[in-house]
Enzyme design. Structure first.
Site, PDB file in Angstrom:
ATOM      1  N   GLY A  46      91.423 104.993 -63.141  1.00 18.17           N
ATOM      2  CA  GLY A  46      92.334 103.891 -63.597  1.00 18.17           C
ATOM      3  C   GLY A  46      92.804 104.166 -64.873  1.00 18.17           C
ATOM      4  O   GLY A  46      92.125 104.271 -65.757  1.00 18.17           O
ATOM      5  N   GLY A  47      94.164 104.076 -65.006  1.00 18.57           N
ATOM      6  CA  GLY A  47      94.651 104.234 -66.326  1.00 18.57           C
ATOM      7  C   GLY A  47      94.119 105.690 -66.778  1.00 18.57           C
ATOM      8  O   GLY A  47      94.699 106.686 -65.873  1.00 18.57           O
ATOM      9  N   PHE A  48      93.530 105.867 -67.825  1.00 19.45           N
ATOM     10  CA  PHE A  48      93.292 107.299 -68.389  1.00 19.45           C
ATOM     11  C   PHE A  48      91.514 107.303 -68.421  1.00 19.45           C
ATOM     12  O   PHE A  48      90.881 108.109 -69.055  1.00 19.45           O
ATOM     13  CB  PHE A  48      93.615 107.385 -69.479  1.00 19.45           C
ATOM     14  N   GLY A  49      91.046 106.455 -67.704  1.00 23.16           N
ATOM     15  CA  GLY A  49      89.615 106.377 -67.517  1.00 23.16           C
ATOM     16  C   GLY A  49      88.865 106.845 -66.100  1.00 23.16           C
ATOM     17  O   GLY A  49      89.742 106.560 -65.077  1.00 23.16           O
ATOM     18  N   LEU A  50      87.782 107.317 -66.141  1.00 24.42           N
ATOM     19  CA  LEU A  50      87.202 107.176 -64.815  1.00 24.42           C
ATOM     20  C   LEU A  50      86.030 106.511 -64.634  1.00 24.42           C
ATOM     21  O   LEU A  50      85.192 106.018 -65.588  1.00 24.42           O
ATOM     22  CB  LEU A  50      86.626 108.989 -64.786  1.00 24.42           C
ATOM     23  N   LYS A  71      82.808 102.891 -66.893  1.00 24.83           N
ATOM     24  CA  LYS A  71      84.189 103.270 -67.145  1.00 24.83           C
ATOM     25  C   LYS A  71      84.029 104.236 -68.455  1.00 24.83           C
ATOM     26  O   LYS A  71      83.420 103.659 -69.330  1.00 24.83           O
ATOM     27  CB  LYS A  71      85.113 102.112 -67.005  1.00 24.83           C
ATOM     28  N   ASP A 177      96.244  86.499 -65.927  1.00 22.66           N
ATOM     29  CA  ASP A 177      96.759  87.478 -64.806  1.00 22.66           C
ATOM     30  C   ASP A 177      95.864  87.207 -63.665  1.00 22.66           C
ATOM     31  O   ASP A 177      95.589  88.142 -63.150  1.00 22.66           O
ATOM     32  CB  ASP A 177      96.756  88.993 -65.224  1.00 22.66           C
TER      33      ASP A 177
END
Length: 430
Positions: A46-50, A71, A177
């Protein structure tokens, strides 16, 4: 020459962030409290992480039933660091446990923070955070059920979310959100639901001093456009009343399939003005949602109560709970702690026409600061058993989207978890 230089500048935001490298199973990380964690197989990105399965039992291999996920992001990236602020201040297990006892709750749907730290490998530094493991999200359940939840379930979810929001608000934060894709079922107990993705979480009352109402054109329409509050449409920082307004929109959509402004989500001003008109006459608003009649009286009362709140007011959570509990009673149901997603026959509203595919007229899903109306999110690829699948997700409008919620991908033996990008966040207060 000048045009080329201009074009190159547009892509500078996402280009500066690095993608996380994949660690082999068995990698051991040490958090700031000197506790060790072992990584298992990666289960999502997700995004720039695993995202990895993880265990605190480091002598043994991490199995498929691992209770934690970790993460990992390159330390130069900002998204995980931003969300960490919320978890470290408000989601420690002892804080949540004390709250559950004092309120005599069976559980609280706030993910627990178990640890975080920095890890070095190959001359590079990575930031990591240890979280609870979850199962599938409610957006998938909503779509599987023909985009409708039964009335009893909606009221139960509303009650659970009032518990969650009261806790978050009492710890100086708002979520900003709330939506089905940010609600995940417990990995072990499908009757428990958790609110995740605190990428937009805002400290509205640092040291007990509430922020003042202030409109900022640069922040207009932050959040997920179909649900975000009227305050957010005006560029005002998130508030407690905004969280409850968003919750109201979610519950109404879950009951009747769609909201009146969903036909023009690419136009945030139209959506804002539609919400303002609906707030001015809530009963007519509900009639426009439930066009065959049968509009639930409890939702009218809920929205009317939220409407009375000023920007800095503390909501009367007990009164809001009473309204939803009365709705359960009038429906001949009780809150038995069982989440039944099966929809019974019998219309409560006109079935909504199909919405256009969100891939058209799409704004980028990159994590950059941009104009207010990034219309619809493009089809995203999800991995299921290692195979990328394309699916259309909910529409959102955002400034920057550094975060995704933690959830598990589908496997033959476990529920889905995926990491979802957050919407643009208001300026955070440390």
């Amino acid at each position: 020459m000048p045009p080329k230089a201009k074009a190159a500048g547009k892509a500078k935001g996402p280009a500066k962030r690095k993608l996380a490298e994949e660690f082999p199973p068995g990698e051991v990380l040490t958090d700031t409290a000197k506790k060790t964690w072992k990584l298992g197989t990666p289960i999502g990105q997700g995004g720039f992480g695993l995202l990895y399965l993880a265990s605190d039992n480091t002598p043994k291999a991490v199995g498929p039933d691992a209770p934690y996920v970790i993460k990992v992001e390159p330390s130069d990236n900002g998204p995980l660091f931003s969300e960490l602020k919320f978890y470290m201040r408000a989601a420690k297990p002892e804080l949540i446990g004390t709250w559950i006892k004092s309120r005599k709750l069976k559980y609280l749907g706030v993910p627990k923070y178990w640890g975080s730290g920095l890890h070095e490998k190959g001359g590079k530094r990575y930031r990591f955070m240890v979280m609870d493991r979850f199962g599938t999200d409610l957006q998938k359940k909503f779509e599987e059920g023909g985009k409708r939840f039964p009335r009893k379930l909606v009221l139960q979810l509303g009650l659970r979310l009032l518990d969650i929001l009261e806790y978050i608000h009492d710890h100086e934060y708002v979520h900003a959100d709330v939506k089905a894709s940010n609600l995940l079922l417990s990995h072990k107990n499908p009757n428990q639901v958790y609110l995740v993705d605190y990428g937009l979480a805002y400290r509205y009352s640092p040291e007990g001093v509430p922020k003042e109402y202030k409109e900022d054109p640069k922040k207009c329409h932050d959040g997920t456009i179909e649900f975000t509050s009227i305050d957010a449409h005006h560029g005002v920082s998130p508030s407690r009343r905004g969280d409850l307004e968003i919750l109201g929109y979610c519950m109404i959509q879950w009951l009747c399939s769609r909201l009146p402004w969903e036909d023009k989500l690419q136009d945030p001003v139209y959506v804002r003005d539609s919400k303002i008109r609906c707030r001015s006459n809530i009963r007519d608003f509900m009639k426009s949602c439930f066009t065959t009649g049968h509009e639930p009286e409890e939702m009218i009362k809920f929205m009317e109560e939220v409407k009375t709140l000023e920007y800095t007011d503390k909501p009367d959570y007990a009164k809001l709970r009473s309204i939803l509990q009365q709705g359960l009673k009038s429906a001949g149901a009780t809150d038995d702690d069982r989440l039944d997603f099966s929809v019974s026959a019998g219309p409560s509203s006109v079935k909504a026409p199909k919405r256009k595919k969100a891939a058209e007229k799409e704004g980028s899903n990159d994590e950059t600061d941009s104009a207010p109306a990034k219309k619809r999110r493009p089809a995203q690829k999800k991995e299921v058993n290692g195979v990328k699948k394309t699916s259309v997700r909910k529409t959102s409008v955002k400034k920057s989207s550094p975060k995704k919620p933690i959830r598990e991908m589908e496997t033959p033996t476990s529920p889905k978890a995926e990491v979802k990008k957050s919407r643009g966040r208001p300026k955070k207060t440390a």
